[in-house]
Design an enzyme around this catalytic site. Structure first.
Site, PDB file in Angstrom:
ATOM      1  N   CYS A 115       0.810  -1.226   0.000  1.00  0.00           N
ATOM      2  CA  CYS A 115       0.000   0.000   0.000  1.00  0.00           C
ATOM      3  C   CYS A 115       0.844   1.277   0.000  1.00  0.00           C
ATOM      4  CB  CYS A 115      -0.954  -0.002   1.197  1.00  0.00           C
ATOM      5  SG  CYS A 115      -2.120  -1.356   1.146  1.00  0.00           S
ATOM      6  N   HIS A 252      -3.351   7.437   2.003  1.00  0.00           N
ATOM      7  CA  HIS A 252      -3.748   6.097   1.550  1.00  0.00           C
ATOM      8  C   HIS A 252      -5.107   5.807   2.177  1.00  0.00           C
ATOM      9  CE1 HIS A 252      -4.027   1.921   0.796  1.00  0.00           C
ATOM     10  NE2 HIS A 252      -3.727   1.541   2.028  1.00  0.00           N
ATOM     11  N   ASN A 282     -10.075   0.127  -0.037  1.00  0.00           N
ATOM     12  CA  ASN A 282      -8.610   0.131  -0.042  1.00  0.00           C
ATOM     13  C   ASN A 282      -8.107  -0.459  -1.357  1.00  0.00           C
ATOM     14  OD1 ASN A 282      -5.884  -0.282   0.344  1.00  0.00           O
ATOM     15  ND2 ASN A 282      -6.076  -1.141   2.396  1.00  0.00           N
TER      16      ASN A 282
HETATM   17  N1  COA Z   1     -18.315  -8.029   9.601  1.00  0.00           N
HETATM   18  C1  COA Z   1     -18.779  -8.268  10.839  1.00  0.00           C
HETATM   19  N2  COA Z   1     -17.977  -8.544  11.881  1.00  0.00           N
HETATM   20  C2  COA Z   1     -16.648  -8.586  11.637  1.00  0.00           C
HETATM   21  C3  COA Z   1     -16.110  -8.341  10.371  1.00  0.00           C
HETATM   22  C4  COA Z   1     -16.992  -8.066   9.324  1.00  0.00           C
HETATM   23  N3  COA Z   1     -16.583  -7.830   8.067  1.00  0.00           N
HETATM   24  N4  COA Z   1     -14.758  -8.457  10.442  1.00  0.00           N
HETATM   25  C5  COA Z   1     -14.466  -8.737  11.718  1.00  0.00           C
HETATM   26  N5  COA Z   1     -15.608  -8.830  12.434  1.00  0.00           N
HETATM   27  C6  COA Z   1     -15.742  -9.135  13.855  1.00  0.00           C
HETATM   28  C7  COA Z   1     -14.590  -9.940  14.382  1.00  0.00           C
HETATM   29  O1  COA Z   1     -14.764 -11.328  14.095  1.00  0.00           O
HETATM   30  C8  COA Z   1     -14.662  -9.655  15.856  1.00  0.00           C
HETATM   31  O2  COA Z   1     -15.663 -10.445  16.426  1.00  0.00           O
HETATM   32  P1  COA Z   1     -15.473 -11.106  17.875  1.00  0.00           P
HETATM   33  O3  COA Z   1     -15.320  -9.946  18.818  1.00  0.00           O
HETATM   34  O4  COA Z   1     -16.722 -11.880  18.044  1.00  0.00           O
HETATM   35  O5  COA Z   1     -14.239 -11.944  17.771  1.00  0.00           O
HETATM   36  C9  COA Z   1     -15.117  -8.210  15.900  1.00  0.00           C
HETATM   37  O6  COA Z   1     -15.691  -7.931  14.609  1.00  0.00           O
HETATM   38  C10 COA Z   1     -14.019  -7.213  16.188  1.00  0.00           C
HETATM   39  O7  COA Z   1     -12.901  -7.541  15.372  1.00  0.00           O
HETATM   40  P2  COA Z   1     -11.620  -6.620  15.316  1.00  0.00           P
HETATM   41  O8  COA Z   1     -10.671  -7.193  14.318  1.00  0.00           O
HETATM   42  O9  COA Z   1     -11.109  -6.357  16.701  1.00  0.00           O
HETATM   43  O10 COA Z   1     -12.287  -5.296  14.756  1.00  0.00           O
HETATM   44  P3  COA Z   1     -11.645  -3.885  14.557  1.00  0.00           P
HETATM   45  O11 COA Z   1     -12.421  -2.862  15.239  1.00  0.00           O
HETATM   46  O12 COA Z   1     -10.161  -3.907  14.786  1.00  0.00           O
HETATM   47  O13 COA Z   1     -11.893  -3.637  13.003  1.00  0.00           O
HETATM   48  C11 COA Z   1     -10.614  -3.703  10.974  1.00  0.00           C
HETATM   49  C12 COA Z   1     -11.337  -4.506  12.043  1.00  0.00           C
HETATM   50  C13 COA Z   1      -9.968  -4.673   9.999  1.00  0.00           C
HETATM   51  C14 COA Z   1     -11.625  -2.844  10.264  1.00  0.00           C
HETATM   52  C15 COA Z   1      -9.555  -2.811  11.657  1.00  0.00           C
HETATM   53  O14 COA Z   1      -8.750  -3.569  12.529  1.00  0.00           O
HETATM   54  C16 COA Z   1      -8.678  -2.139  10.678  1.00  0.00           C
HETATM   55  O15 COA Z   1      -9.106  -1.320   9.911  1.00  0.00           O
HETATM   56  N6  COA Z   1      -7.359  -2.417  10.718  1.00  0.00           N
HETATM   57  C17 COA Z   1      -6.423  -1.845   9.828  1.00  0.00           C
HETATM   58  C18 COA Z   1      -6.501  -2.616   8.609  1.00  0.00           C
HETATM   59  C19 COA Z   1      -5.936  -1.899   7.451  1.00  0.00           C
HETATM   60  O16 COA Z   1      -6.323  -0.820   7.142  1.00  0.00           O
HETATM   61  N7  COA Z   1      -5.047  -2.588   6.782  1.00  0.00           N
HETATM   62  C20 COA Z   1      -4.525  -2.180   5.567  1.00  0.00           C
HETATM   63  C21 COA Z   1      -3.362  -1.312   5.808  1.00  0.00           C
HETATM   64  S1  COA Z   1      -2.754  -0.989   4.247  1.00  0.00           S
END
Ligand code: COA
Length: 325
Positions: A115, A252, A282
């Site tokens: 990215c 980004h 993204n």
């Molecule tokens: N729909 C519904 N629930 C979802 C889900 C989806 N698409 N994806 C994850 N969940 C659930 C998980 O299973 C978890 O459930 P649990 O508590 O029962 O285990 C819960 O949501 C929380 O998961 P978590 O991973 O802690 O959520 P979060 O608030 O961190 O959000 C992201 C997840 C991926 C959106 C977030 O971590 C993020 O944006 N991270 C950065 C990722 C990124 O931008 N990467 C690219 C960089 S280039």
């Protein structure tokens, strides 16, 4: 002191026609429009057709950038494509773009920094232009991230999309001050000890397959805000400007919460941030030039404005780049 700087003289972008909404995804994976919007800001993403490779998106974005710069394919003497989803393992996507565009023999290669690829590619092309080795460089970010998705993994498949953006860089003489048109400074970083936070579980020298994207999202999130904020301040130092001097932040577009977190940490004015994550999702190395094109086309980013690009991605890589448009 007179210096040669790389000036952005044209911007263009291209999104594949097909739009996939959050509701479309909720039909086959356990998720909801509400969850995706609340956690990421994403409403929809674009998806390329099966017969539409990354190079096709790159070529269309490049054509539009060349038209905006008043240049033709024959003028191009350098092609750098930032991509993590090339058509094939080799040749480079840049070689295919060169053939499809009809660009004469010149250096053409890909940059792979996931990215952060577009920021890395800008710095590489700047090296050629500022040293007098290129008079018309095409810098392209092009991705088909949907090809890397495991469509049963709701934690990743809702986050990514396809698209391409491009800029034309040309030399412009400046006085060596931050008032000059062109690229003013960079910060590039990689911390290879964190490769396991965001990666693809395949490749030619491991599984022999393309593989799927894997991510520990909440751990990536934790690094993102701190790393990006540091890269922005370091880049401003390198460019000889203050963060408060920046007219437009073009981040980004991974997640609206990361962008907001960085903004709060640095005290940025929300109205100076170009946001496209809602409609593009993204698109990895393509997201910055796609957003830049939106800001230029709708008239927000004007000639003479100070623009800051920033990104973070797999590697972990991150960085920032400041230029006067
Ligand atoms: N729909 C519904 N629930 C979802 C889900 C989806 N698409 N994806 C994850 N969940 C659930 C998980 O299973 C978890 O459930 P649990 O508590 O029962 O285990 C819960 O949501 C929380 O998961 P978590 O991973 O802690 O959520 P979060 O608030 O961190 O959000 C992201 C997840 C991926 C959106 C977030 O971590 C993020 O944006 N991270 C950065 C990722 C990124 O931008 N990467 C690219 C960089 S280039």
């Amino acid at each position: 002191m007179s210096v040669i700087r790389s000036a952005v003289t044209g911007v263009g972008s291209y999104l594949p026609e097909q739009i996939v909404t959050n509701a479309d995804l909720a039909e086959f994976v356990d998720t909801s429009d509400e969850w995706i919007q609340e956690r990421t800001g994403i409403k929809q993403r674009h998806r390329a057709r099966d017969d539409e490779p990354t190079s096709d998106l790159a070529v269309e974005a490049a054509r539009r950038a060349l038209a905006a710069a008043g240049k033709s394919a024959e003028d191009v003497d350098l092609i750098v494509v930032a991509t993590t989803t090339p058509d094939m393992t080799f040749p480079a996507c840049a070689s295919i773009v060169q053939r499809k565009l009809g660009v004469p023999v010149c250096p053409a290669f890909d940059v792979q920094a996931v990215c952060s690829g577009f920021v890395y590619a800008m710095s590489v092309a700047d090296g050629f232009v500022a040293r007098g080795l290129s008079k018309c460089a095409l810098v392209i970010g092009a991705e088909e991230m949907t090809r890397l998705m495991d469509w049963t993994d709701r934690t990743t498949c809702v986050l990514f999309g396809d698209g391409a953006g491009a800029v034309v860089l040309e030399p412009r003489e400046g006085q060596g001050t931050s008032a000059d048109q062109g690229l003013l400074g960079f910060t590039l970083r990689c911390d290879g000890s964190k490769t396991d936070l965001l990666y693809v579980d395949g490749g030619p020298a491991t599984t022999g397959t393309v593989g799927h994207l894997r991510m520990l999202g909440n751990q990536v999130f934790r690094h993102a805000v701190v790393n990006i904020a540091e890269a922005i301040t370091s880049c401003c130092d390198a460019a000889g400007v203050e963060v408060s001097d920046i007219d437009w932040f073009v981040p980004h577009q991974a997640n609206q919460r990361i962008i907001k977190g960085v903004g709060e940490r640095l005290g940025l004015d929300e109205n100076k941030i170009i946001l496209t994550v809602e409609t593009h999702a993204n698109t990895s190395a393509a997201s910055i030039p796609l957003a830049l094109d939106v800001g230029v086309k709708d008239g927000r980013i004007k000639k003479g404005d100070l623009v800051l690009l920033e990104a973070m991605g797999g590697g972990l890589t991150w960085g920032a780049c400041a230029f006067r448009f």
